[in-house]
Design an enzyme around this catalytic site. Sequence first.
Site, PDB file in Angstrom:
ATOM      1  CG  ASP A 178      -9.633   1.327  -5.926  1.00  0.00           C
ATOM      2  OD1 ASP A 178      -8.687   1.390  -6.674  1.00  0.00           O
ATOM      3  OD2 ASP A 178     -10.614   2.008  -6.288  1.00  0.00           O
TER       4      ASP A 178
HETATM    5  C1  BGC Z   1      -9.009   3.866  -8.472  1.00  0.00           C
HETATM    6  C2  BGC Z   1      -9.315   2.710  -9.648  1.00  0.00           C
HETATM    7  C3  BGC Z   1      -7.953   2.655 -10.344  1.00  0.00           C
HETATM    8  C4  BGC Z   1      -6.911   2.218  -9.474  1.00  0.00           C
HETATM    9  C5  BGC Z   1      -5.726   1.646 -10.092  1.00  0.00           C
HETATM   10  C6  BGC Z   1      -7.514   3.672  -7.765  1.00  0.00           C
HETATM   11  O1  BGC Z   1      -7.316   4.579  -6.958  1.00  0.00           O
HETATM   12  O2  BGC Z   1     -10.211   4.154  -7.597  1.00  0.00           O
HETATM   13  O3  BGC Z   1     -10.657   3.134 -10.139  1.00  0.00           O
HETATM   14  O4  BGC Z   1      -8.523   1.243 -11.084  1.00  0.00           O
HETATM   15  O5  BGC Z   1      -6.585   3.390  -8.439  1.00  0.00           O
HETATM   16  O6  BGC Z   1      -5.216   2.578 -10.937  1.00  0.00           O
END
Ligand code: BGC
Length: 770
Positions: A293
């Site tokens: 993530d």
């Molecule tokens: C979120 C994810 C997301 C990623 C990219 C993160 O902060 O938890 O779900 O896909 O950002 O935007």
Amino acid sequence: MNKLRGYLSSGALIASACLLSAISGVVAAQTTPLTNQEAHRRAEALLKQMTMEEKVGQLNQAAGIVIPGLATEKPDAAIAKGQVGSVLWQFDVKELNRMQHVAVEKSRLHIPLLVGFDVIHGYRTIFPVPLAMASSWDPAVEEAAQHQAAKDSRAAGIQWTFTPMVDIARDARWGRIVEGAGEDPYLGSAMAAAQVRGFQGDSIGPDSVLACVKHFAGYGAAEGGRDYDSSNIPESLFRNVYLVPFHAAEKAGAASFMSAYMDLNDVPATGNRWLLHDVLRQEWGFKGFVVSDAIAVGNLQTHGYARDPEDAAYKAFTAGVNMDMASLTYIHNLPKLVASGKVTEAELDTAVMPILEAKYRLGLFDNPYVDESKVDAQLSSPEGLALERKLAARSMVLLKNDNHTLPLSKNLKKVAVIGSLADSTKDIEGGWTVEGLFGGPGKSHPVTVLAALKDRLGANINYVPGVAPAREYPSMFDAMTGAKKLPPPTDAEVTDWIARAKAAAADSDVVVAVLGELASMSGEAASRATLDLPGMQQQMLEAVAATGKPVVLVLENGRPLDIRWAADHVPAILEAWYPGTEGGDAVADVLFGDVNPGGKLPVSWPRTAGQEPLYYNHNLTHEPEDRPSFTSRYWDLTTRPLYPFGYGLSYSTFKFANLRLSKDRINAEQTTEVEVDVTNTSTVAGDSVAQIYIHQQAGSASRPVRELKGFRRITLRPGETQTLKFSLGKEELQFWSPQTKLWDVEPGTFDVWAGEDSTASLHAELIVTK
Ligand code: BGC
């Protein structure tokens, strides 16, 4: 000759051909997608030409935009050096083409970028939020929406979406409950697999994007419903509930997984080798790649798990994270780890291969660019919008409808519309709207409920917005979108708005109150301690109801809310969730009976936040609630939900009868058929969702009081009866026992229920022998 053949099959030559066509302004025609074997062969050949630094580059995902504090400049220089394998958060087509040109023309091996983005529920045509789509109890809805989203994204230069989110959520305080399919592993699995099919198709082709299953795993069990907080989940619960939809998505062929942020039983998911290697790769045989993530690799230090960035890179890499999303920890530290021998080049190759293969499977080496002239037409396709309206209506849940308040007469003279959400284009699509995010142009033109009602009723609308609710603490997206927090209304303003709402209600035949939460009140970092209707909405509702006019409450929200007062005092409640671009029209379709609602709750609807976590498939550990003592009930409130999991009304009524098993005694290897007759007992055609639940009466572990093991949404004409058939066999009857540490069907007696929700009473018994 062999040498030549090797060169011919390498990405370098294909990329050069592409370069030539790009320079001459011609966009290469899409060639037939490669088979997995061919993609593998070409990736291997390309890998042989790569330096160690170039390999590490493929594991680096960089922000495609400048984000203060995170990405101080655009990644062009790094791309040209072959230090970026993927970019994210950029959706401007011209920018994407420009960066892709840098990768293909300036980097030594001309390897195209893989462009990732959160296309969660549509690109420009925004579909209902995932929790809503799960409420359709119709996987075809998810599949159709995500297929449209895939076509749109691909046309706009995005080849990889960070979707589906398949985290089980048993606590409505958790803001991200809106992004998933709710509380149930069986329903969640069906929705997870449908989304993977929708995004990727049967095999990756020109209309596909890679799916990314997230957040692996246990993120939805955050303590207290607080986003990012620790999850402590016993292995049996983890395997029987939380992991189930992930496994379903993996079996459906998902190309990638995203590791979660939080500590899972004290080991951060992003550095958790048991999870990312032992379970995902060894047990399940996953062959794709794992991305962390955002900044989660760097965050391993914040967790107190990694000593420094080098240790963080080491722990994430050796746990099984192929790609570092946006923390730049790999690019700065993996070369050192390889140089010191802590990470071998063979391990590096293993991590890079699935990323290169994915690029080949997507046809990116043949055609890395977007045809800018075609983007707008694709993104604004009328077919996409028509599909959206249909799916939005199909996802709505009718929670209450006393005295046939709904459907509304088409001859209404005057309607009072109450609540600022009724007129908010910003909120009706919910969060994660691609073009609306990061201050984008926002080319989607959503239809609000007010606009749709005006369209139908002309000037006969009394609209009273009141003051829009606001978050106490700002959303992290507010800074990006420039949203400003408005001050709460003064007492005088409240009094004035209430008086206006009352007057509008008194002057109308019916009141449509559109209440709920702003889109920014759900989603990431959007957890709540309470579930009340925020701001002055409750006061407005009580004021209009006091006039005695019939009130229809339309909820626009991404989580169950505390609507106990409404459930007692308002005759009709329609849960519209965030229904998307055509959402207002879809609400009107349901309100006026052009569409008969048939959605069902994918979550148990709590009375109040104090009941959370609340879910139907719990164990019974003492006396049931209706006994006088030794129950687990609160002394001030029932533990029962306001509306049970699986619940939802229709303008039709249905009867379930004749539950029967083809065999009421089977052995652990066998399957029995469950049959039930469903009749539409009303005079209007409508949809019912038949649901099958089981309960294992005794075994090597306590089992939940009920578990969903089959469902089907059907349309029945007035008076029509259909006999539905479900199977109960190994897949449905087995569970992972904390004692035996095995998946097994245990001999014993099982209850079987069929009906319209998780309180279904039609019952049969199944005996399973050794
Ligand atoms: C979120 C994810 C997301 C990623 C990219 C993160 O902060 O938890 O779900 O896909 O950002 O935007």
